[in-house]
Design a protein around this motif. Structure first.
Motif, short mmCIF file in Angstrom:
data_model
loop_
_atom_site.label_atom_id
_atom_site.label_comp_id
_atom_site.label_asym_id
_atom_site.label_seq_id
_atom_site.Cartn_x
_atom_site.Cartn_y
_atom_site.Cartn_z
N GLU A 1 0.84 -1.20 0.00
CA GLU A 1 0.00 0.00 0.00
C GLU A 1 0.87 1.25 0.00
OE1 GLU A 1 -2.78 0.01 3.26
OE2 GLU A 1 -3.69 -1.87 2.61
N LEU A 2 1.92 1.18 0.79
CA LEU A 2 2.85 2.30 0.88
C LEU A 2 3.52 2.52 -0.47
CD1 LEU A 2 3.45 3.96 3.37
CD2 LEU A 2 5.44 2.55 3.78
N TYR A 3 3.90 1.43 -1.09
CA TYR A 3 4.53 1.49 -2.41
C TYR A 3 3.57 2.13 -3.41
CZ TYR A 3 6.66 -0.25 -6.77
OH TYR A 3 7.21 -0.36 -8.01
N TYR A 4 2.31 1.69 -3.35
CA TYR A 4 1.32 2.21 -4.28
C TYR A 4 1.13 3.72 -4.10
CZ TYR A 4 -3.01 3.05 -6.76
OH TYR A 4 -3.94 3.57 -7.63
N ALA A 5 1.17 4.16 -2.85
CA ALA A 5 0.95 5.58 -2.59
C ALA A 5 2.01 6.44 -3.27
CB ALA A 5 0.95 5.83 -1.08
N LYS A 6 3.19 5.87 -3.50
CA LYS A 6 4.27 6.66 -4.12
C LYS A 6 4.56 6.16 -5.53
CE LYS A 6 5.13 8.99 -0.36
NZ LYS A 6 4.37 10.24 -0.28
N ILE A 7 3.65 5.40 -6.09
CA ILE A 7 3.99 4.68 -7.32
C ILE A 7 4.29 5.62 -8.48
CG2 ILE A 7 1.65 4.37 -8.23
CD1 ILE A 7 2.67 1.39 -8.74
N SER A 8 3.70 6.81 -8.45
CA SER A 8 3.95 7.70 -9.59
C SER A 8 5.40 8.16 -9.60
CB SER A 8 3.00 8.89 -9.54
OG SER A 8 3.17 9.57 -8.33
N GLN A 9 6.10 8.00 -8.47
CA GLN A 9 7.50 8.42 -8.44
C GLN A 9 8.46 7.25 -8.60
OE1 GLN A 9 8.08 11.30 -5.08
NE2 GLN A 9 5.87 11.04 -4.90
N MET A 10 7.92 6.07 -8.75
CA MET A 10 8.78 4.89 -8.84
C MET A 10 9.28 4.70 -10.27
SD MET A 10 9.24 3.51 -5.99
CE MET A 10 8.98 4.82 -4.81
N PRO A 11 10.53 4.26 -10.42
CA PRO A 11 11.02 3.99 -11.77
C PRO A 11 10.34 2.77 -12.39
CG PRO A 11 12.70 3.50 -10.12
CD PRO A 11 11.55 4.09 -9.40
N VAL A 12 10.30 2.76 -13.71
CA VAL A 12 9.62 1.69 -14.43
C VAL A 12 10.18 0.31 -14.06
CG1 VAL A 12 9.27 0.72 -16.72
CG2 VAL A 12 8.87 3.13 -16.34
N SER A 13 11.51 0.24 -13.92
CA SER A 13 12.13 -1.06 -13.65
C SER A 13 11.55 -1.69 -12.38
CB SER A 13 13.64 -0.91 -13.53
OG SER A 13 13.94 0.07 -12.55
N SER A 14 11.29 -0.85 -11.38
CA SER A 14 10.74 -1.36 -10.13
C SER A 14 9.34 -1.94 -10.35
CB SER A 14 10.69 -0.21 -9.13
OG SER A 14 9.88 -0.53 -8.04
N LYS A 15 8.55 -1.25 -11.18
CA LYS A 15 7.19 -1.74 -11.44
C LYS A 15 7.23 -3.05 -12.22
CE LYS A 15 5.69 3.04 -11.80
NZ LYS A 15 5.18 4.06 -12.73
N ILE A 16 8.19 -3.13 -13.14
CA ILE A 16 8.31 -4.38 -13.91
C ILE A 16 8.63 -5.53 -12.97
CG2 ILE A 16 9.67 -5.58 -15.65
CD1 ILE A 16 9.92 -2.95 -17.14
N GLU A 17 9.53 -5.27 -12.01
CA GLU A 17 9.86 -6.31 -11.04
C GLU A 17 8.62 -6.76 -10.29
OE1 GLU A 17 14.34 -4.55 -10.37
OE2 GLU A 17 12.80 -4.15 -8.87
N PHE A 18 7.78 -5.79 -9.94
CA PHE A 18 6.56 -6.16 -9.23
C PHE A 18 5.69 -7.09 -10.08
CE2 PHE A 18 2.07 -5.63 -8.38
CZ PHE A 18 2.03 -5.98 -7.05
N CYS A 19 5.51 -6.71 -11.34
CA CYS A 19 4.67 -7.53 -12.22
C CYS A 19 5.23 -8.95 -12.35
CB CYS A 19 4.56 -6.88 -13.60
SG CYS A 19 3.67 -5.32 -13.55
N GLU A 20 6.55 -9.04 -12.43
CA GLU A 20 7.16 -10.37 -12.56
C GLU A 20 6.88 -11.22 -11.33
OE1 GLU A 20 10.78 -8.93 -15.51
OE2 GLU A 20 11.18 -9.26 -13.37
#
Lengths: 298, 1018
Positions: free
Chosen positions: A173-192
């Protein structure tokens, strides 16, 4: 010494090299070589123990007063949560990971004083800023459906296994709250990791890696689906992220069918259909295009 | 002579023939044609069995007695008997005013349809006379009403013929329907498209569409809609006449199948839930076989999923032929201007255009810009447009408009504001708008060109300046009256484009602000455009991950609801769009529903979603799809009974009996209730059979459900043989599920429970341990199972260690069941004082819980909490085993405050009485136990006690005792005490062999009783 300078100094003792270009918190967050090395260290089979330097660094960095440094730690939440949950059944010491996750949980607990987060689902019989019901503008008490999207948080000093999913969920939830500032690579890792957690259709490769289904209770799945929604439909134009998110969404859909989890089926199924519709050219006529008729007149 | 005689004979014979024929005709006429009065006719409505049943239509009366089952009392068409209800044949209104013979206000096709009905009755039933009234006078002659109606019907027929002819030129789509695949439409040549029927409005006053085949080059025609809805349907239900007739007014078109009629019926009555397919045997046939219907005609469009229209656009790939400029009444081809532009001679191109079309510089540049944009030369378009000083043009626009609005505002106070002044003002207004349109179009074109070049920030700037200019020109906002459509078009496009550009530019905060600015101010956008922007904003709010400030209260009306965060605002917007869809203001857009579904299910607000689904007009979703969604919503909100009821409909043999998701959900719901388990087995079996191909990965889940349902069914089976068969089946299914998914924790747990219940404790232990390993101990039920299995193995100390470990892993609010277990373990280890301590601890927890969480029932985990009643009851049992009767009574008293009527308490009281047996309270004990049995027929301990007490009344009570004990064993086959007492009863009755068997069973079970029933974990 400023907090981020000391932070980078400590980091350079852990990583093989820290490029000199990395001097600000922002470059620490976005530098690809650093994040690649940290990621691979976190995935190392022996990572996550109580005496792991990197875990200690992440823990300390999160406790620094600089909000940008907190973002650096949040960037690794997908990997930490992902690796942690997949290793539970291996009965290894994961105290390092647990310390970070508990720190995130404690941060959120303090931030919202343990209170639940809720959302009002409006009843359209009352006027709102976006509509005005004609006729029945009576002043009866507004009927709002209060929906709790994140329940009360009780403090946890240790990782009690029955609260594990909730604690990891709150970190997400905390990650989601700041997700607009997260780099794409981090989001890809999440999806994986979503793909791995769901383990809906086992490939030979997954079997070889001994990946197994991670229990996905709602408290874990709900924040994951919000993150996934962002990866699929948020405003970004990374094809790679889109592909990863698309695959994760499919896996989670299959998983929710497998678990016969009604809410999850509805949520993932809707994402599935939205993506399908978005790829249908007939449904996506650009209405802002100018008139293309052959007669050009004033 | 002979010849004349012959002639006479012949002629007289001929004459005779004539006379006979005439008389016969007269006779026939006299006997069959009768004039009825309305009162007379009303006697023949089927209530008097001795009279024939008569029906009137357009004044003609028919004997419909042979269709008694339809027209008689209780028949579907009973309304028509004994009256002339001509109108109802097409209106579908069978109540009160609807049952009239007046056709006033009906369209010509509707009247034609009524006449068609009359023809049908002439063909199928016996004509018996005329009704004196509206259509026939007292002499039996047709009135002007009848003539009028027949003439109108003829006109209707003509129009329909014409329409048919027109439609014949464009072949209709083919269609088929089958039970398994539902329906489909296709074209042998060309592509299926929905098209408006040209005459339909003239004929019926309504719009309807048909499906026709178009060749590829015809597809560009305006007004064609893609048929990508499915034509799924299935035939069932006893459809009776009134329902079908409700569609009598729909014309032509083929009859597809009954499924369509059902969809149509849903559309008509706006309510599909009241339609319940009956499981009776149904004929599948075209409508003709339903007596007494001639042909049923209705338009296919009612059952088509509504589809979106495609804008016809010039194909970019094909070279544009015959592109031309047109202005001031002259048209010229663009070719030579294009040539000049290609050489880079913008000036030359401009002046040539100005000269030939008498344009000013801005006008020429705008046209050139559009030409270059169309040709895909966006850079050149930009160069052309740069030639106009758009900013100053906008500046130049404002003053005149300002004066205009100034004089307008003055006109209220000035009595001199003559009409000539107004005209001049309007004229100038129109001039201004023309100029404004040109300038704004130029800027917009620039923005689009920049967008194509990927320069989003600059594009957004231009787009903003369009909107700013509009804001300055129309400070009060725009309304329909003020703005001409070309200008409005540019404004609408700019409004829609701007937030998209800002998003592409990565300027999310600005995009958010712009969306609000656009949606909260009047731009005079059409409904579709407005809804599109609302949807885009909702999606942005849902998924951007940007936590923006909520909209400010500023200029908003007081008392209006203001959302507090992104999610609330998104849900509000989506609900508002859905409301417009329900009201028919905007077109159905399935993605709005999907976004709402996503948002609401994440908030666990599925009941709100159900409401939206229910309000949706039929035909937008296929009904089974909608049922399945509704079932998921109900199940998501914990309303499993309701979910199952809906699933029963969608899984009906005539709907989609093999939908895997629905089958699994139904099986899961059934697996939770022993009385539904048998039904669940059916669903699960079907699911297993269908889990192949792309759904192969669900096979394990299907087998697991089958195992669970079989296991549950075994619990209520009354025959031993059947029970053991079911249990074997259950085990087999779970085993094969496990072989497919070796580390699925759920299956491992369920196998553990299964083996534990069978008292195969070692295997059970293995599974329980594996379960805790695999879940990392995150599930409370795993710990409890392990502790219970250990307790059944009489390893109490270990069980307690496990319980303590579990307590360490659990948050304090979830510790209730573990503490209860621990207390019982203490009792088993004969440490009553420690047990009492644990109970106290538990009691404090339960009471604190009630105080803390009492009013808030938000946490879904609240369900498996220990109830205070249980604690008092546990203490009562504990004290009774210690023979502390005073304390027992206190605890029972407390427990009774929680729950007045309880089998458990009566049982404890019975036990107290029993201890005092010597004081002659034997009868009271028995009655307590019997009462307990009455309160809860599945409460085993009381049955066992009754079985134990009864033999003391002498041998006469033995058969009763035997029955009661057998019953107890049926419910709980592993109840050691029941076996023991049954053995004693057999012994007392002299059946020693049976007694030995029972006592042996009891002794085998002796050492395998868990402290709590295994079932309590589930």
């Amino acid at each position: 010494m400023s907090s981020h300078a000391s932070c980078i100094q400590t980091l350079s003792s852990i990583l093989s090299s820290v490029p000199s270009s990395v001097s600000s918190s922002s470059s620490l967050l976005h530098d690809p070589t650093i994040s690649a090395e940290i990621s691979s260290l976190l995935r190392h089979p022996d990572s996550g123990s109580g005496d792991n330097n990197l875990c200690r660094w992440l823990y300390d960095t999160f406790h620094s007063p600089d909000p940008d440094l907190k973002l650096v730690v949040l960037r690794y939440v997908p990997i930490i949560a992902g690796v942690y949950l997949t290793r539970i059944a291996l009965r290894k010491s994961l105290a390092g990971f647990e310390a970070i996750l508990l720190a995130l949980y404690a941060h959120e607990t303090t931030a919202r004083d343990g209170q639940p987060v809720s959302v009002n689902v409006p009843d359209l019989s009352q006027p709102s800023i976006y509509h005005d019901p004609k006729g029945s503008a009576k002043t009866k008490a507004t009927e709002l459906n209060l929906a709790v999207i994140s329940p009360t948080l009780e403090p946890h000093g240790t990782m009690r296994s029955s609260r594990r999913a909730r604690i990891v969920g709150v970190a997400l939830e905390l990650y989601y709250a700041k997700i607009s500032q997260m780099p794409v690579s981090s989001k890809i890792e999440f999806c994986e990791f979503c793909d791995i957690w769901a383990a809906s259709q086992k490939t030979e490769e997954a079997k070889a890696k001994k990946e197994r289904m991670i229990p996905l209770p709602w408290e874990l799945l709900q924040p994951s689906l919000r993150i996934l929604g962002h990866c699929l439909l948020g405003s970004h134009n990374s094809k790679e992220l889109l592909a990863a998110a698309s695959s994760a969404k499919k896996s989670l859909y299959h998983r929710s069918l497998h678990d016969i989890d009604a809410k999850a089926i509805l949520a993932t199924g809707s994402l599935l259909r939205i993506e399908k519709m978005a790829s249908d050219p007939i449904l996506n006529v650009d209405r802002t295009e100018i008139d293309m008729s052959n007669v050009l007149s004033l | 002579m002979a010849s004349s005689a012959q002639k006479f004979i012949t002629s007289s014979f001929f004459g005779l023939t004539l006379i006979v024929a005439f008389m016969a005709f007269l006779l026939k006429f006299k006997s069959s044609q009768k004039l009825f009065s309305a009162e007379e006719l009303s006697l023949h409505n089927g209530t008097d069995e001795s009279l024939p049943i008569l029906l009137g239509i357009l004044g003609s009366v028919f004997d419909v007695t042979k269709g008694k089952s339809h027209y008689g009392v209780g028949g579907g068409y009973h309304h028509f008997a004994g009256r002339d209800a001509s109108r109802a044949f097409v209106s579908g209104n069978f109540t009160g005013d609807g049952l009239t013979d007046s056709l006033r206000g009906l369209s010509s096709t509707e009247v034609h349809s009524v006449v068609g009905w009359r023809d049908f009755y002439f063909k199928s039933y016996k004509f018996v006379g005329k009704l004196v009234g509206r259509y026939y006078d007292s002499q039996g002659n047709p009135t002007k009403y009848l003539k009028g109606a027949e003439a109108k019907a003829a006109r209707g027929a003509q129009l329909m013929e014409k329409q048919k002819e027109m439609e014949a030129k464009q072949p209709s789509c083919s269609s088929r329907w089958s039970q398994d695949d539902g329906g489909e439409v296709w074209c042998d040549n060309g592509f299926p498209r929905l098209v408006q029927r040209p005459f339909e409005i003239a004929l019926t006053g309504k719009m309807s569409r048909r499906c026709a085949c178009y060749s590829e080059d015809q597809l560009g025609q305006p007004g064609l809609e893609v048929v990508y809805g499915f034509l799924q349907g299935s035939a069932q239900g006893r459809l009776n006449l009134p329902f079908i007739m409700a569609f009598g007014d729909h014309s032509i078109s083929t009859i597809y199948d009954l499924g369509f009629l059902i969809e149509a019926w849903c559309t008509f009555f706006q309510d599909c839930r009241s339609f319940n397919p009956t499981p009776t045997k149904i004929r599948q046939c075209p409508m003709q076989c339903f007596d007494p219907i001639p042909t049923i005609q209705f338009s296919i469009s009612v059952s088509l999923n509504q589809s979106h229209s495609i804008q016809t656009m010039a194909d970019d790939d094909s070279p544009p032929q015959g592109r031309q400029f047109s202005a001031n009444g002259t048209s010229i081809p663009t070719a030579d201007v294009e040539a000049k532009l290609d050489k880079g001679n913008i000036q030359e191109a401009e002046s040539s255009l100005r000269e030939r079309l008498s344009l000013n510089s801005e006008e020429a540049r705008t046209l050139l810009g559009r030409l270059e944009y169309q040709r895909g030369n966006v850079e050149s378009a930009l160069r052309v447009l740069d030639g106009i000083d758009l900013q100053s043009a906008i500046q130049g626009l404002q003053p005149s408009v300002m004066t205009n609005s100034y004089s307008n505002s003055n006109s209220n106070s000035s009595s001199l504001s003559s009409s000539s002044y107004d005209n001049a003002g309007a004229n100038r207004d129109s001039q201004n708008q023309k100029a404004a349109k040109l300038v704004l179009e130029g800027v917009y074109l620039k923005a689009k060109s920049l967008q194509k070049l990927g320069k989003f920030t600059e594009a957004a700037k231009d787009c903003t300046s369009v909107l700013d200019a509009v804001g300055k020109i129309f400070p009060q906002g725009i309304s329909d009256a003020q703005v001409e459509s070309p200008l409005q078009e540019t404004v609408s496009k700019a409004v829609e484009l701007l937030p998209e550009l800002l998003k592409l530019a990565g300027n999310y905060q600005e995009a958010m602000a712009t969306y609000r600015r656009v949606l909260l101010n009047p731009w005079n956008l059409d409904n579709e455009c407005f809804a599109r922007i609302q949807k885009a904003f909702a999606v942005f709010l849902l998924h951007s991950g940007l936590e923006a400030d909520p909209p400010s209260l500023g200029a908003q009306a007081e008392g209006a609801y203001v959302p507090k965060n992104n999610l609330e605002e998104a849900i509000l917007l989506l609900l508002v769009i859905m409301q417009k869809i329900h009201q028919g203001v905007v077109q159905w857009d399935p993605s709005v529903m999907d976004h709402l579904m996503y948002a609401l299910s994440l908030c666990s607000q599925t009941p709100v979603l159900s409401k939206q689904l229910e309000e949706l007009k039929p035909g937008l979703f296929h009904r089974t799809e909608r049922w399945n969604f509704l079932a998921l919503c109900c199940s998501g909100a914990g309303q499993n009974k309701a979910a199952l009821n809906i699933l029963r409909k969608s899984l009906h043999i005539n709907e989609k009996p093999n939908d895997l998701t629905a089958l699994l959900l139904a099986a899961k719901i059934c697996s939770e209730d022993p009385h539904l388990a048998a039904e669940g087995v059916g669903y699960a079996q079907r699911a297993v059979d269908n889990a192949k191909g792309v759904d192969e990965h669900l096979k394990g889940a299907c087998l697991r459900m089958l195992g669970l349902c079989l296991g549950k069914q075994a619990k209520v089976s009354s025959s031993d043989f059947e029970r053991s068969q079911l249990q074997n089946g259950s085990l087999k299914s779970l085993d094969s599920a496990l072989s497919l998914e070796q580390d699925n924790p759920d299956i491992i747990f369920e196998l553990g429970v299964h083996y534990a219940e069978q008292r195969n404790l070692n295997t059970a232990l293995h599974f329980a341990k594996k379960y805790i390993d695999i879940t990392g101990g995150s599930e409370l039920k795993g710990w409890r199972l392990l502790a219970l299995i250990l307790s059944a193995q009489q390893r109490f100390a270990e069980a307690e260690t496990v319980t303590d470990a579990a307590l360490d892993e659990t948050g304090k609010w979830e510790q209730g069941p573990l503490l209860r277990l621990k207390a019982k373990l203490k009792v088993s280890q004969l440490r009553p004082m420690e047990a009492i301590d644990t109970y106290r601890h538990l009691l404090a927890l339960v009471q604190a819980q009630r105080k803390a969480l009492g009013p808030m029932k938000t946490d879904s985990q609240v369900d498996d909490k220990v109830k205070e009643f249980e604690v008092w009851y546990g203490l009562a049992t504990l004290y009774s085993s210690l023979s502390h009767w005073k304390d027992v009574e206190v605890c029972v008293q407390k427990a009774r405050e929680m729950k007045q009527y309880s089998a458990e308490l009566l049982h404890t009281e019975g036990k107290i009485c029993c201890m005092h047996e010597e004081r002659g309270e034997f009868q009271e004990a028995l009655s307590s136990h019997i009462n307990a049995g009455l309160l809860d027929p599945l409460f085993v301990p009381s049955k066992v006690r009754i079985g134990a007490l009864l033999p003391k009344m002498g041998s006469i009570a033995l058969p009763v005792a035997r029955t009661v004990l057998s019953d107890a064993l049926r419910i709980e086959p592993t109840n050691r005490k029941a076996w023991y007492h049954l053995g004693m009863v057999h012994k007392a009755d002299g059946r020693l062999a049976e007694a030995v068997d029972c006592l042996q069973a009891a002794s085998m079970l002796e050492d395998s009783d868990p402290v709590e029933n295994f079932r309590s974990i589930l």
